[in-house]
Design a protein around this motif. Sequence first.
Motif, PDB file in Angstrom:
ATOM      1  N   ASP A 207       0.682  -1.216   0.085  1.00 26.19           N
ATOM      2  CA  ASP A 207      -0.102  -0.037   0.009  1.00 26.19           C
ATOM      3  C   ASP A 207       0.987   1.190   0.049  1.00 26.19           C
ATOM      4  OD1 ASP A 207      -2.087  -1.830   0.180  1.00 26.19           O
ATOM      5  OD2 ASP A 207      -2.301  -1.662   2.465  1.00 26.19           O
ATOM      6  N   PHE A 208       1.852   1.079   0.708  1.00 24.64           N
ATOM      7  CA  PHE A 208       2.702   2.341   0.753  1.00 24.64           C
ATOM      8  C   PHE A 208       3.362   2.649  -0.691  1.00 24.64           C
ATOM      9  CE2 PHE A 208       7.005   4.152   1.841  1.00 24.64           C
ATOM     10  CZ  PHE A 208       6.533   5.169   2.488  1.00 24.64           C
ATOM     11  N   SER A 209       3.796   1.480  -1.388  1.00 25.58           N
ATOM     12  CA  SER A 209       4.541   1.558  -2.770  1.00 25.58           C
ATOM     13  C   SER A 209       3.304   2.170  -3.636  1.00 25.58           C
ATOM     14  CB  SER A 209       4.911   0.375  -3.338  1.00 25.58           C
ATOM     15  OG  SER A 209       5.833  -0.114  -2.398  1.00 25.58           O
ATOM     16  N   ILE A 210       2.090   1.660  -3.581  1.00 21.97           N
ATOM     17  CA  ILE A 210       1.024   2.356  -4.329  1.00 21.97           C
ATOM     18  C   ILE A 210       0.915   3.745  -4.339  1.00 21.97           C
ATOM     19  CG2 ILE A 210      -1.356   2.393  -5.013  1.00 21.97           C
ATOM     20  CD1 ILE A 210      -1.334  -0.798  -4.477  1.00 21.97           C
ATOM     21  N   SER A 211       0.857   4.317  -2.994  1.00 22.08           N
ATOM     22  CA  SER A 211       0.608   5.541  -2.622  1.00 22.08           C
ATOM     23  C   SER A 211       1.717   6.359  -3.175  1.00 22.08           C
ATOM     24  CB  SER A 211       0.450   5.793  -1.091  1.00 22.08           C
ATOM     25  OG  SER A 211       1.648   5.404  -0.287  1.00 22.08           O
ATOM     26  N   ASP A 212       3.041   5.824  -3.205  1.00 21.66           N
ATOM     27  CA  ASP A 212       4.236   6.477  -3.803  1.00 21.66           C
ATOM     28  C   ASP A 212       4.047   6.440  -5.234  1.00 21.66           C
ATOM     29  OD1 ASP A 212       5.231   6.760  -1.103  1.00 21.66           O
ATOM     30  OD2 ASP A 212       6.744   5.206  -1.317  1.00 21.66           O
ATOM     31  N   SER A 213       3.523   5.638  -5.987  1.00 22.63           N
ATOM     32  CA  SER A 213       3.585   5.594  -7.460  1.00 22.63           C
ATOM     33  C   SER A 213       2.513   6.654  -7.762  1.00 22.63           C
ATOM     34  CB  SER A 213       3.246   4.361  -7.924  1.00 22.63           C
ATOM     35  OG  SER A 213       1.980   3.944  -7.485  1.00 22.63           O
ATOM     36  N   ASN A 214       1.331   6.895  -7.130  1.00 22.53           N
ATOM     37  CA  ASN A 214       0.503   7.705  -7.362  1.00 22.53           C
ATOM     38  C   ASN A 214       0.828   9.120  -7.156  1.00 22.53           C
ATOM     39  OD1 ASN A 214      -1.673   5.658  -7.939  1.00 22.53           O
ATOM     40  ND2 ASN A 214      -2.466   5.646  -5.965  1.00 22.53           N
ATOM     41  N   ASN A 215       1.544   9.283  -6.144  1.00 23.68           N
ATOM     42  CA  ASN A 215       2.292  10.596  -5.779  1.00 23.68           C
ATOM     43  C   ASN A 215       2.907  10.862  -6.964  1.00 23.68           C
ATOM     44  OD1 ASN A 215       0.708  11.000  -3.487  1.00 23.68           O
ATOM     45  ND2 ASN A 215       2.310   9.781  -2.204  1.00 23.68           N
ATOM     46  N   GLY A 216       3.870   9.767  -7.569  1.00 18.84           N
ATOM     47  CA  GLY A 216       4.947  10.003  -8.629  1.00 18.84           C
ATOM     48  C   GLY A 216       4.170  10.753  -9.852  1.00 18.84           C
ATOM     49  N   GLU A 217       2.941   9.862 -10.121  1.00 26.30           N
ATOM     50  CA  GLU A 217       2.371  10.483 -11.389  1.00 26.30           C
ATOM     51  C   GLU A 217       1.572  11.633 -11.270  1.00 26.30           C
ATOM     52  OE1 GLU A 217      -0.623   7.625 -11.758  1.00 26.30           O
ATOM     53  OE2 GLU A 217       0.454   5.672 -12.352  1.00 26.30           O
ATOM     54  N   GLN A 218       1.238  12.049  -9.918  1.00 20.79           N
ATOM     55  CA  GLN A 218       0.885  13.703  -9.701  1.00 20.79           C
ATOM     56  C   GLN A 218       1.826  14.412  -9.850  1.00 20.79           C
ATOM     57  OE1 GLN A 218      -1.265  13.368  -5.964  1.00 20.79           O
ATOM     58  NE2 GLN A 218      -2.963  12.056  -6.579  1.00 20.79           N
ATOM     59  N   ARG A 219       2.903  13.925  -9.557  1.00 24.59           N
ATOM     60  CA  ARG A 219       4.058  15.002  -9.508  1.00 24.59           C
ATOM     61  C   ARG A 219       4.458  14.992 -11.098  1.00 24.59           C
ATOM     62  NH1 ARG A 219       6.091  12.409  -4.959  1.00 24.59           N
ATOM     63  NH2 ARG A 219       7.211  10.900  -5.925  1.00 24.59           N
ATOM     64  N   GLY A 220       4.470  13.997 -12.015  1.00 26.76           N
ATOM     65  CA  GLY A 220       4.683  14.047 -13.251  1.00 26.76           C
ATOM     66  C   GLY A 220       3.694  14.965 -14.129  1.00 26.76           C
ATOM     67  N   MET A 221       2.587  14.824 -14.174  1.00 26.10           N
ATOM     68  CA  MET A 221       1.538  15.619 -14.429  1.00 26.10           C
ATOM     69  C   MET A 221       1.818  16.955 -13.921  1.00 26.10           C
ATOM     70  SD  MET A 221      -1.813  13.224 -14.015  1.00 26.10           S
ATOM     71  CE  MET A 221      -3.033  14.226 -14.673  1.00 26.10           C
ATOM     72  N   SER A 222       2.080  17.443 -12.887  1.00 25.29           N
ATOM     73  CA  SER A 222       2.427  18.552 -12.597  1.00 25.29           C
ATOM     74  C   SER A 222       3.493  19.250 -13.341  1.00 25.29           C
ATOM     75  CB  SER A 222       2.546  18.788 -11.171  1.00 25.29           C
ATOM     76  OG  SER A 222       1.454  18.237 -10.391  1.00 25.29           O
ATOM     77  N   GLY A 223       4.537  18.410 -13.662  1.00 23.13           N
ATOM     78  CA  GLY A 223       5.772  18.799 -14.449  1.00 23.13           C
ATOM     79  C   GLY A 223       5.326  19.065 -15.822  1.00 23.13           C
ATOM     80  N   TRP A 224       4.338  18.320 -16.316  1.00 21.07           N
ATOM     81  CA  TRP A 224       3.911  18.432 -17.866  1.00 21.07           C
ATOM     82  C   TRP A 224       3.085  19.857 -17.993  1.00 21.07           C
ATOM     83  CZ3 TRP A 224       6.287  16.758 -21.775  1.00 21.07           C
ATOM     84  CH2 TRP A 224       7.116  15.446 -22.084  1.00 21.07           C
TER      85      TRP A 224
END
Length: 267
Positions: A207-224
């Motif tokens: 669960d901790f890894s999934i939450s980290d990946s979601n946070n990573g995607e959100q950070r990637g979208m914010s960068g684009w």
Amino acid sequence: MVPPRFLLPFLGHLLLISYLAPSIPADLSSHGCYWTESCQSKWLGGCAAGYAIADRSDNCNGLCEESSYPPCLPFHTHFHCCKPESPRVTNRCARCQIKLDFGDEYICCTDCSDPYLFDKSSKLGYCKSGAELAKQLKPQEIFKWVAGPWMKCSSPCDGGVRYRDVGCFGSNNYDASIKHYPIDDSRCSAEEMPARQQPCNLHGCADFSISDSNNGEQRGMSGWLVVLFVLLGLLSIGGLGFAAYAYYQRRTSTPSGFVYIMLEGYS
């Protein structure tokens, strides 16, 4: 009249006994100590009834007066006699550095001198200084558990353990400057003892890894989005610059063409 010869030994014994008998002051106090006025035999002398021998000295430890107390003959001395008594209740013992500790109470002399006891069970004793024997109940102590802060968890996920320090401390109600002091854990109640450890971070690492990946995607979208806004900004600036340049060229080229046409007509 000369006594018969057979009475002389008896008279000699009577004189010796009268010399060796304890010299008792007439004004004995109900408590305290005194030195015998006359010298007595070290083996046959003693104190008055109800008094105990506390000390012996040829000069009363420097307290004998020359006129009242003549020097003692060899093997003779003055006796220091003290009256044993039961201690009376007081509140002075706590301030005395010299006192006897009996667990729940102190035994002392009212002038803080050395107390002497004949029997520890009855606490019958005396003070050589002549002060009263006294006792004071100890203040009531309170024992309680004191717990420190929790330490860091041993694992970030999948269950860990964290610890804290727990100890038994005592406090009293007669010295406000001492808040509490450490004592043996056996003095505190085992049933009331706080936990020294407990589980922590029980969530799974997946669960901790999934939450980290979601946070990573959100950070990637914010960068684009940031890149897109930058490009749109640059295009907008470029378009405004081009429009301004074209307008400037039009304004500067129109008058020169008009003059050229007018000159051509006059020719």
